[in-house]
Scaffold this motif. Structure first.
Motif, PDB file in Angstrom:
ATOM      1  N   CYS A 118      -7.800 -19.242   0.697  1.00 40.24           N
ATOM      2  CA  CYS A 118      -9.146 -19.481   0.197  1.00 40.24           C
ATOM      3  C   CYS A 118      -9.766 -20.690   0.885  1.00 40.24           C
ATOM      4  CB  CYS A 118      -9.036 -19.743  -1.310  1.00 40.24           C
ATOM      5  SG  CYS A 118     -10.416 -19.130  -2.197  1.00 40.24           S
ATOM      6  N   HIS A 152     -14.504 -17.831   1.342  1.00 42.65           N
ATOM      7  CA  HIS A 152     -13.719 -16.762   1.965  1.00 42.65           C
ATOM      8  C   HIS A 152     -12.404 -16.638   1.215  1.00 42.65           C
ATOM      9  CE1 HIS A 152     -11.529 -15.194   5.821  1.00 42.65           C
ATOM     10  NE2 HIS A 152     -11.905 -14.211   5.030  1.00 42.65           N
ATOM     11  N   TYR A 153     -12.096 -15.446   0.745  1.00 36.15           N
ATOM     12  CA  TYR A 153     -10.815 -15.212   0.097  1.00 36.15           C
ATOM     13  C   TYR A 153     -10.154 -14.048   0.809  1.00 36.15           C
ATOM     14  CZ  TYR A 153      -7.295 -14.152  -3.399  1.00 36.15           C
ATOM     15  OH  TYR A 153      -6.105 -13.907  -4.010  1.00 36.15           O
ATOM     16  N   PHE A 154      -8.946 -14.270   1.288  1.00 33.79           N
ATOM     17  CA  PHE A 154      -8.379 -13.244   2.179  1.00 33.79           C
ATOM     18  C   PHE A 154      -6.914 -12.946   1.923  1.00 33.79           C
ATOM     19  CE2 PHE A 154      -6.557 -16.508   5.029  1.00 33.79           C
ATOM     20  CZ  PHE A 154      -7.332 -17.603   4.675  1.00 33.79           C
ATOM     21  N   THR A 156     -14.111 -16.194  -5.046  1.00 31.53           N
ATOM     22  CA  THR A 156     -15.183 -16.881  -4.327  1.00 31.53           C
ATOM     23  C   THR A 156     -16.020 -17.706  -5.306  1.00 31.53           C
ATOM     24  OG1 THR A 156     -16.771 -15.033  -4.444  1.00 31.53           O
ATOM     25  CG2 THR A 156     -15.302 -15.097  -2.533  1.00 31.53           C
ATOM     26  N   MET A 205     -14.238 -20.822  -6.012  1.00 31.77           N
ATOM     27  CA  MET A 205     -14.405 -21.736  -4.884  1.00 31.77           C
ATOM     28  C   MET A 205     -15.724 -22.496  -5.001  1.00 31.77           C
ATOM     29  SD  MET A 205     -13.580 -23.180  -2.121  1.00 31.77           S
ATOM     30  CE  MET A 205     -12.057 -22.466  -1.541  1.00 31.77           C
TER      31      MET A 205
END
Lengths: 306, 256
Positions: free
Chosen positions: A182, A212-214, B236, B239
């Motif tokens: 993240c 961005h989460y991947f 997100t 975040m």
């Protein structure tokens, strides 16, 4: 699917460099070093990689407003187009120092005191410095890891009342947790035109938020907004207060609108892509699909089918 | 190849097509690996026979032509092209009909196509279920909230041969989506991404292959939608709130 013809002839070095630059410039916030590593191995050509990196990193660093720590850890400098003195030199007005940076390594290698002509006049500095102090207080309260700076971008040599000048407030907050897959960044840039002739300040703000989460996927948020406001031209202290209040107000409002966009997702926006449940509100009757050929025939006869 | 996949994992989902064609030109010898491992937004063509649109993918392609599930004809026409056996074609026709209704109930619009072909290795067959939905207000977004909105789903199911009344089903699903809202007060808000998951099941074939495959896809789509909504979008949002915590939190924790 792939309409691209695979080239029979090798790509030219120039084309390879352009592709490499494209990947670097389009790296998500905080991820350019990871992209660079993969890109290097895909390219398998150090010379082309280095050329692309030399061109792409400075642009990326400025557009992402990255923050670099002084070598002695006494403070840090933001990399922006507003405080760029030379392509490797960036002014930190708060400490009146100039940092020399290595763009590709993303480190600050050296710091020197700023020369007088690199700094604003005492008259401008008064406005800049009081605003910086207020913004610093605000950023400290609102952003757990926010970095901010105030630069003079127009009229830095104005000696006293009677002329227009312009300051820029830059706020950058970054959170990188590659272990949690993240990364994210909040950047806001506020231009403040001090219009001496009209005795008012015109304020323009641009806010950009990326996340961005991947983990086992790749999902990105991009959010942007612009706004305008104005306030009266006053003494430096009062200007600093009213500018900071304006910024605080707009940024808080923007955060609230982001939260609202998120809360609208499940039942409104996302529903336009795919519903949680079918229009019938029950799971699809896979065991009994024969009925559909019947209803279809009826629909056809009645002329309501598609 | 690993590095190339690393790049695809980081590059913005909206730029995946550009990124893929860039990688194809840099690594021409890996083109088939890249094409099979990187999912791309789905394209459509119009079946000239019936005027209905169908979705293109690797599984209905031969040379530069694509087979329509509606007329069973290649577009543009192609000689000596492969077709499913008549038995499989019968199931394909039924699958397309039923899946179109399923799609309509969940998507309120969109396009779907189902392709079947024999799996020479396992004596079973493979099915590919595709859905494409444009949810923007100028497309088929019923509620009109989205400036831009796309959902592409690819479900590939490998169906093993019958063994004592059951068959093994291996489903690999990918969803690619993007949605953007835009208004004066809140600016542009855009989420996009893709995820891929797998599911394996042994099911009695008494209910029929279509019923089994359909249930698996329905369950999978529900899971994918849910994890995009809850997990991926949620992360997100988390975040954003880490970067700048909402006011209430700041007031409660003045020193954080």
């Amino acid at each position: 699917m792939a309409e691209e013809e695979y080239p029979d002839v090798e790509l030219s070095d120039k084309q390879k460099k352009e592709i490499a630059k494209w990947f670097l410039l389009n790296s998500p916030a905080g991820e350019i070093q990871y992209v660079a590593k993969d890109l290097r191995s895909v390219l398998n050509d150090e010379r082309i990689y280095n050329e692309a990196a030399q061109e792409a990193f400075p642009l990326y660093n400025k557009s992402h407003i990255i923050c670099l720590e002084f070598p002695d850890r006494s403070g840090d400098v933001l990399i922006t187009s507003y405080n760029e003195l030379d392509k490797n030199e960036y002014l930190d007005p708060r400490t009146a120092q100039v940092a020399t940076v290595n763009h590709v390594k993303q480190v600050c290698t050296e710091v020197r005191p700023a020369a007088d002509e690199e700094l604003p006049s005492p008259y401008i500095e008064d406005f800049r410095c009081t605003l910086d102090a207020e913004i610093l207080k605000y950023v400290g309260e609102a952003y757990p890891k926010g970095i901010c700076s105030v630069y003079c971008v127009n009229g830095k040599d104005v000696e006293g009342p009677g002329s227009n000048f312009e300051l820029v407030v830059v706020i950058s907050a970054v959170k990188n947790s590659p272990k949690n897959f993240c990364n994210g960044s909040w950047r806001s840039v506020w231009n403040i035109e001090f219009k001496d002739d009209m005795q008012m300040l015109a304020i323009r703000g641009k806010i950009q938020v990326d996340a961005h989460y991947f983990e086992e996927g790749n999902v990105q948020l991009d959010a942007k907004n612009e706004c305008r406001d104005e306030t009266m031209f006053q003494a430096p202290d009062d200007c600093a207060l009213s500018i900071t209040n304006t910024i605080r107000h707009h940024e808080a409002e923007y955060l609230a609108s982001l939260e609202e966009s998120y809360s609208n997702l499940p039942d409104t926006t996302f529903k336009d892509l795919r519903r949680k449940l079918p229009v019938t509100r029950t799971l699809f009757p896979w065991h009994n699909t024969l009925q559909f050929s019947l209803t279809r025939d009826i629909q056809k006869e009645l002329g309501i089918g598609k | 190849m690993e590095a190339a996949m690393g790049l695809m994992r980081r590059i913005h989902p909206k730029q995946s097509e550009t990124a893929l064609s860039a990688l194809l030109s840099l690594l021409p010898h890996h083109s088939s690996d890249l094409l099979s491992q990187v999912d791309q937004p789905l394209q459509v063509l119009c079946d000239v026979d019936c005027g209905k649109e169908f979705i293109l993918c690797e599984y209905n392609r031969d040379a530069d032509s694509y087979r329509s599930p509606w007329s069973n004809k290649y577009h543009p026409p192609l000689e000596d092209a492969p077709y499913p056996s008549s038995e499989l074609r019968k199931l394909e026709i039924e699958a397309n009909e039923v899946f179109a209704i399923y799609r309509d109930q969940y998507y309120e619009g969109g396009i779907s196509s189902v392709y079947l072909w024999e799996d020479d290795d396992s004596e079973g067959f493979v099915a590919c279920f595709l859905i494409k939905k444009d949810g923007s207000k100028t497309g088929q977004g019923r509620r009109g909230y989205l400036q831009e909105g796309a959902w592409d789903a690819i479900h590939v199911i490998e169906v093993g041969p019958e063994d004592e009344g059951t068959a093994h089903y291996c489903l690999t699903s990918t969803v690619m989506l993007s949605l953007t809202t835009n208004d004066e007060s809140s600016g542009t808000f855009s989420l996009s991404g893709s995820i891929r998951r797998q599911m394996n099941m042994d099911l009695a074939i008494a209910d029929g292959h279509l019923c089994n495959m359909g249930r698996m896809i329905e369950e999978m789509e529900g899971k994918l939608r849910n994890s995009l909504d809850q997990v991926y979008f949620g992360k997100t949002k988390e975040m954003v709130c880490t970067l700048r915590p909402p006011a209430e939190v700041v007031m409660r924790l003045p020193n954080s």
